[in-house]
Design an enzyme around this catalytic site. Sequence first.
Site, mmCIF file in Angstrom:
data_model
loop_
_atom_site.group_PDB
_atom_site.id
_atom_site.type_symbol
_atom_site.label_atom_id
_atom_site.label_comp_id
_atom_site.label_asym_id
_atom_site.label_seq_id
_atom_site.Cartn_x
_atom_site.Cartn_y
_atom_site.Cartn_z
ATOM 1 N N HIS A 9 41.606 46.880 28.442
ATOM 2 C CA HIS A 9 41.592 45.414 28.639
ATOM 3 C C HIS A 9 40.299 44.991 29.345
ATOM 4 C CE1 HIS A 9 42.288 45.860 32.993
ATOM 5 N NE2 HIS A 9 43.127 46.826 32.656
ATOM 6 N N SER A 12 40.281 42.304 34.793
ATOM 7 C CA SER A 12 41.405 41.473 35.235
ATOM 8 C C SER A 12 41.036 40.758 36.536
ATOM 9 C CB SER A 12 42.641 42.350 35.479
ATOM 10 O OG SER A 12 42.466 43.073 36.696
ATOM 11 N N TRP A 14 42.526 41.029 39.303
ATOM 12 C CA TRP A 14 42.573 41.995 40.412
ATOM 13 C C TRP A 14 41.487 43.053 40.307
ATOM 14 C CZ3 TRP A 14 48.185 43.419 42.403
ATOM 15 C CH2 TRP A 14 48.744 42.264 42.959
ATOM 16 N N ASN A 15 41.000 43.355 39.098
ATOM 17 C CA ASN A 15 39.816 44.221 39.002
ATOM 18 C C ASN A 15 38.669 43.541 39.742
ATOM 19 O OD1 ASN A 15 40.406 45.159 35.524
ATOM 20 N ND2 ASN A 15 41.037 46.210 37.362
ATOM 21 N N ARG A 60 47.282 41.580 30.445
ATOM 22 C CA ARG A 60 45.831 41.806 30.385
ATOM 23 C C ARG A 60 45.439 42.596 29.126
ATOM 24 N NH1 ARG A 60 47.951 44.752 34.813
ATOM 25 N NH2 ARG A 60 47.275 46.929 35.063
ATOM 26 N N GLU A 87 49.574 50.562 32.145
ATOM 27 C CA GLU A 87 48.704 51.209 33.131
ATOM 28 C C GLU A 87 49.540 52.187 33.975
ATOM 29 O OE1 GLU A 87 44.941 51.060 34.627
ATOM 30 O OE2 GLU A 87 46.344 52.717 34.401
ATOM 31 N N ARG A 88 48.892 53.118 34.575
ATOM 32 C CA ARG A 88 49.568 54.007 35.525
ATOM 33 C C ARG A 88 50.170 53.167 36.640
ATOM 34 N NH1 ARG A 88 45.874 57.159 39.788
ATOM 35 N NH2 ARG A 88 47.532 57.668 41.237
ATOM 36 N N LYS A 98 41.142 48.226 47.375
ATOM 37 C CA LYS A 98 40.637 49.593 47.208
ATOM 38 C C LYS A 98 39.686 49.995 48.328
ATOM 39 C CE LYS A 98 41.280 49.727 42.207
ATOM 40 N NZ LYS A 98 40.720 50.008 40.871
ATOM 41 N N HIS A 182 45.028 50.482 29.029
ATOM 42 C CA HIS A 182 44.535 50.393 30.411
ATOM 43 C C HIS A 182 43.699 51.613 30.786
ATOM 44 C CE1 HIS A 182 47.438 47.080 31.066
ATOM 45 N NE2 HIS A 182 48.060 47.715 30.104
ATOM 46 N N ASN A 184 43.950 53.997 32.968
ATOM 47 C CA ASN A 184 44.567 55.311 33.146
ATOM 48 C C ASN A 184 45.464 55.738 32.001
ATOM 49 O OD1 ASN A 184 43.593 56.241 35.844
ATOM 50 N ND2 ASN A 184 44.364 54.200 36.351
HETATM 51 O O1 3PG Z 1 45.463 49.611 37.948
HETATM 52 C C1 3PG Z 1 44.352 49.439 38.465
HETATM 53 O O2 3PG Z 1 44.114 49.286 39.665
HETATM 54 C C2 3PG Z 1 43.148 49.509 37.551
HETATM 55 O O3 3PG Z 1 43.377 48.910 36.346
HETATM 56 C C3 3PG Z 1 42.790 50.962 37.363
HETATM 57 O O4 3PG Z 1 42.371 51.329 38.584
HETATM 58 P P1 3PG Z 1 41.627 52.700 38.828
HETATM 59 O O5 3PG Z 1 40.419 52.733 37.905
HETATM 60 O O6 3PG Z 1 41.280 52.602 40.289
HETATM 61 O O7 3PG Z 1 42.614 53.800 38.509
#
Ligand code: 3PG
Length: 248
Positions: A9, A12, A14-15, A60, A87-88, A98, A182, A184
């Site tokens: 995607h 986002s 949040w990204n 997304r 996504e995971r 983060k 996504h 992951n």
């Molecule tokens: O789910 C998330 O936070 C991102 O889409 C993937 O995050 P990461 O690249 O930190 O695993």
Amino acid sequence: MGTLVLLRHGESVWNAKGLFTGWVDVDLSATGEDEARRGGELLKDAGVTPDILHTSLLKRAIRTANLALDAADLHWLPVERSWRLNERHYGALQGKDKAQTREEYGEEQFMIWRRSYDTPPPPIADDDPYSQAADTRYAQLPSELRPRTECLKDVLDRALPYWYDAIVPDLAAGKTVLVAAHGNSLRALVKHLDGISDADIAGLNIPTGIPLMYDLDDDFHPRNPGGTYLDPEAAKAAIEAVANQGKK
Ligand SMILES: O=C(O)[C@H](O)COP(=O)(O)O
């Protein structure tokens, strides 16, 4: 045996804010919408015409596919959707910053939670505002399948059944398959496709919005290991940005 196109995607909201997202159903940012349209233009310019689309249950990815296919004038494509491409699940980290997480727990713990193969973050409580315990789209899922956290191994374990049962039959029928998902869930599929070791997968990152093409043989193994990004230069820069997320 068929062409597989993997599309993460677009960026986002949040990204853009640098927050762990997982199963929280956040939308695309304006940049992410542009990335999605560009992804569709890259497909059209490369003469790649998917025959079917598979997406996760998260907006997304769904909206990225819609915008990309509209840009490629393929908005009519048949689509299948599954939680197995989600996504995971980032557990108790969902909604957390983060950079703050890296600061609070240190680089090693941050990277273990973010990129180790088999160590999940702490589970999320069902009453956490970022829990999906009450999300009706998963109501049909038996409780033991509804994650409260996941490591990449968990993602592979729940994504592979969809790969074999839904995506491979389309490839075997000679279809060009587009998977909009996504970072992951696509890392899990790429690990399987390219036979990447549990240790080496930590170093693989997927950029947003740039189609990754695989030409698969009769055993569904890549004739082009690692795949081919339709904009290799943009992908290189974007991959580095993903790897550096959370760094000040
Ligand atoms: O789910 C998330 O936070 C991102 O889409 C993937 O995050 P990461 O690249 O930190 O695993």
